[in-house]
Design a protein around this motif. Structure first.
Motif, PDB file in Angstrom:
ATOM      1  N   SER A  99      70.058  28.620  79.123  1.00  0.00           N
ATOM      2  CA  SER A  99      69.466  27.592  79.582  1.00  0.00           C
ATOM      3  C   SER A  99      68.451  26.682  78.706  1.00  0.00           C
ATOM      4  CB  SER A  99      69.358  26.801  81.091  1.00  0.00           C
ATOM      5  OG  SER A  99      68.584  27.298  81.727  1.00  0.00           O
ATOM      6  N   LEU A 100      67.746  28.101  78.648  1.00  0.00           N
ATOM      7  CA  LEU A 100      65.981  27.304  78.157  1.00  0.00           C
ATOM      8  C   LEU A 100      66.383  26.968  76.920  1.00  0.00           C
ATOM      9  CD1 LEU A 100      63.871  29.490  79.647  1.00  0.00           C
ATOM     10  CD2 LEU A 100      63.885  27.223  79.899  1.00  0.00           C
ATOM     11  N   LEU A 101      67.148  28.447  76.105  1.00  0.00           N
ATOM     12  CA  LEU A 101      67.440  27.902  74.749  1.00  0.00           C
ATOM     13  C   LEU A 101      68.379  26.511  74.470  1.00  0.00           C
ATOM     14  CD1 LEU A 101      68.979  31.140  73.724  1.00  0.00           C
ATOM     15  CD2 LEU A 101      67.161  30.262  72.353  1.00  0.00           C
ATOM     16  N   ASN A 102      69.024  26.194  75.539  1.00  0.00           N
ATOM     17  CA  ASN A 102      69.759  24.669  75.501  1.00  0.00           C
ATOM     18  C   ASN A 102      68.354  24.087  75.433  1.00  0.00           C
ATOM     19  OD1 ASN A 102      72.326  25.984  74.904  1.00  0.00           O
ATOM     20  ND2 ASN A 102      73.206  26.157  77.014  1.00  0.00           N
ATOM     21  N   THR A 103      67.950  24.003  75.694  1.00  0.00           N
ATOM     22  CA  THR A 103      66.888  22.849  75.304  1.00  0.00           C
ATOM     23  C   THR A 103      65.659  22.482  74.791  1.00  0.00           C
ATOM     24  OG1 THR A 103      66.028  23.313  77.906  1.00  0.00           O
ATOM     25  CG2 THR A 103      64.340  22.557  77.215  1.00  0.00           C
ATOM     26  N   TYR A 141      57.287  31.277  68.158  1.00  0.00           N
ATOM     27  CA  TYR A 141      57.555  31.699  68.967  1.00  0.00           C
ATOM     28  C   TYR A 141      58.827  32.497  68.946  1.00  0.00           C
ATOM     29  CZ  TYR A 141      53.802  29.142  70.988  1.00  0.00           C
ATOM     30  OH  TYR A 141      52.200  28.351  70.915  1.00  0.00           O
ATOM     31  N   ASN A 142      58.960  33.102  68.201  1.00  0.00           N
ATOM     32  CA  ASN A 142      60.810  33.773  68.057  1.00  0.00           C
ATOM     33  C   ASN A 142      60.607  35.152  68.791  1.00  0.00           C
ATOM     34  OD1 ASN A 142      62.104  32.375  66.432  1.00  0.00           O
ATOM     35  ND2 ASN A 142      60.901  33.378  64.479  1.00  0.00           N
ATOM     36  N   SER A 143      58.927  36.219  69.210  1.00  0.00           N
ATOM     37  CA  SER A 143      59.831  37.022  69.989  1.00  0.00           C
ATOM     38  C   SER A 143      59.685  36.586  71.006  1.00  0.00           C
ATOM     39  CB  SER A 143      57.776  38.143  69.461  1.00  0.00           C
ATOM     40  OG  SER A 143      56.686  36.772  70.082  1.00  0.00           O
ATOM     41  N   LEU A 144      59.191  35.381  70.998  1.00  0.00           N
ATOM     42  CA  LEU A 144      58.982  35.123  72.960  1.00  0.00           C
ATOM     43  C   LEU A 144      60.546  34.287  73.274  1.00  0.00           C
ATOM     44  CD1 LEU A 144      55.237  33.286  73.517  1.00  0.00           C
ATOM     45  CD2 LEU A 144      56.131  35.199  73.961  1.00  0.00           C
ATOM     46  N   PHE A 145      61.000  33.427  72.289  1.00  0.00           N
ATOM     47  CA  PHE A 145      62.084  32.744  72.650  1.00  0.00           C
ATOM     48  C   PHE A 145      63.405  33.954  72.794  1.00  0.00           C
ATOM     49  CE2 PHE A 145      60.273  29.268  70.063  1.00  0.00           C
ATOM     50  CZ  PHE A 145      60.110  28.215  71.496  1.00  0.00           C
TER      51      PHE A 145
END
Length: 76
Positions: free
Chosen positions: A26-30, A16-20
Motif C-alpha cells: 500500500s505504501l509502494l502504491n502511494t 531512499y531505495n534501501s528504505l523503500f
C-alpha cells in the motif's frame, strides 16, 4: 520544467531505495501514484491514458521495479 520534475522524482526514489525495499504494497502504491502524477504532468496527458505507455516514453520504471533494479546494481 521537465528536467526539474524528472530530477526531483528520480532523486527521491534513488536516495531512499534501501528504505523503500521494506515497504508494504500500500505504501509502494502511494509512491507509484506520485510518480504517475508527475509522468502525466510531463506528458500532458489525462488520467484515462494508460500510464505504462507514458512511463515507457519517459524511460521510467515503475516504482517497485526501479527500487529493486537500483538495489541490485549496488549489490552485484
Amino acid at each position: 520544467m521537465e528536467m526539474v520534475i524528472h530530477a526531483f522524482i528520480s532523486s527521491i526514489l534513488d536516495y531512499y531505495n534501501s528504505l523503500f525495499i521494506c515497504l508494504n504494497k500500500s505504501l509502494l502504491n502511494t509512491l507509484q501514484t506520485g510518480q504517475n502524477a508527475a509522468a502525466r504532468l510531463l506528458a500532458n496527458s489525462r488520467k484515462c491514458c494508460r500510464i505504462t505507455q507514458i512511463l515507457f516514453s519517459l524511460h521510467w520504471l515503475p516504482v517497485h521495479f526501479r527500487i529493486h533494479f537500483k538495489i541490485h546494481l549496488r549489490t552485484d
